[in-house]
Design an enzyme around this catalytic site. Sequence first.
Site, PDB file in Angstrom:
ATOM      1  N   CYS A  75       0.967  -1.234  -0.102  1.00 15.94           N
ATOM      2  CA  CYS A  75       0.068   0.115   0.143  1.00 15.94           C
ATOM      3  C   CYS A  75       0.694   1.322   0.129  1.00 15.94           C
ATOM      4  O   CYS A  75       1.990   1.056  -0.378  1.00 15.94           O
ATOM      5  CB  CYS A  75      -1.030   0.077   1.145  1.00 15.94           C
ATOM      6  SG  CYS A  75      -0.197   0.199   2.723  1.00 15.94           S
ATOM      7  N   ARG A  84      -3.323  -1.157   5.535  1.00  8.67           N
ATOM      8  CA  ARG A  84      -3.809  -2.115   4.624  1.00  8.67           C
ATOM      9  C   ARG A  84      -2.808  -3.221   4.323  1.00  8.67           C
ATOM     10  O   ARG A  84      -3.333  -4.393   4.526  1.00  8.67           O
ATOM     11  CB  ARG A  84      -4.324  -1.465   3.297  1.00  8.67           C
ATOM     12  CG  ARG A  84      -5.366  -0.477   3.397  1.00  8.67           C
ATOM     13  CD  ARG A  84      -5.876   0.362   2.170  1.00  8.67           C
ATOM     14  NE  ARG A  84      -4.658   1.304   1.938  1.00  8.67           N
ATOM     15  CZ  ARG A  84      -4.554   1.919   0.705  1.00  8.67           C
ATOM     16  NH1 ARG A  84      -5.593   1.773  -0.218  1.00  8.67           N
ATOM     17  NH2 ARG A  84      -3.704   2.897   0.341  1.00  8.67           N
ATOM     18  N   ASP A 117      -8.757   3.352   2.366  1.00 11.99           N
ATOM     19  CA  ASP A 117      -7.716   3.419   3.204  1.00 11.99           C
ATOM     20  C   ASP A 117      -8.053   4.327   4.667  1.00 11.99           C
ATOM     21  O   ASP A 117      -8.570   5.393   4.411  1.00 11.99           O
ATOM     22  CB  ASP A 117      -6.856   4.643   2.457  1.00 11.99           C
ATOM     23  CG  ASP A 117      -5.442   4.716   3.138  1.00 11.99           C
ATOM     24  OD1 ASP A 117      -5.315   4.459   4.520  1.00 11.99           O
ATOM     25  OD2 ASP A 117      -4.536   5.500   2.876  1.00 11.99           O
TER      26      ASP A 117
END
Length: 215
Positions: free
Chosen positions: A76, A82, A188
């Site tokens: 990410c 994440r 996110d």
Amino acid sequence: MRQNGPYLWATALIYQIVISASSHLCLASASAVGFGLPRRTLSAHSSALGGGSSCRRRQVVMINGEKKPSSILFVCLGNINRSAAAEGYMRSKRPSLHVESAGTGGHFAGAAADDDMQLAARQRGVDLSSHRARQVTDQDFVRFDMVVAMDSSNLRSLQQRCPAAYQSKLHLFLPKYASHLGLSDTPDPYYEGGHLRVFDIISQGIDGLIASEKL
């Protein structure tokens, strides 16, 4: 010594024939298992040539003639939410698999996973306390069988950096492994919050990856 020459030559030739036959049987065995032929029958013939253990090792990593991935890198932006969650959940599901995560950016390098993501993970039985963020390196494209981007922006960053020879290793997470969610990008939580919801989304993607890649 000259009298032993023909004998040694013949012995070496026979050895090469046996090794070659064993190698071909391994390949045939891996393919035949994929077509549903009895594994015990194949193993018996393989053992007769001394290739039993070698064949078994090849069958572990071959599915319909394709090598199973044995190492995965999740990516990410900052590697504190994440991709860290994806790594942690995958490790909990497949402890023997080599799994890491990284960020395309290095601004959080060395940092622990976000506190809220750690809490969300604990609620699902996953411990992220040992995680430390790092940035993607050029060597990652060589080291890992799969490099999985959590969103399209980070996929583009990886595509721009990745050598042409390794572009096929790059994958976009949710569209490939959890298309039923209808999401192009993994949300996110650093900007949007909802860490537990995001962790559950990631879990579905990981479950899909495991099923798709037969891990």
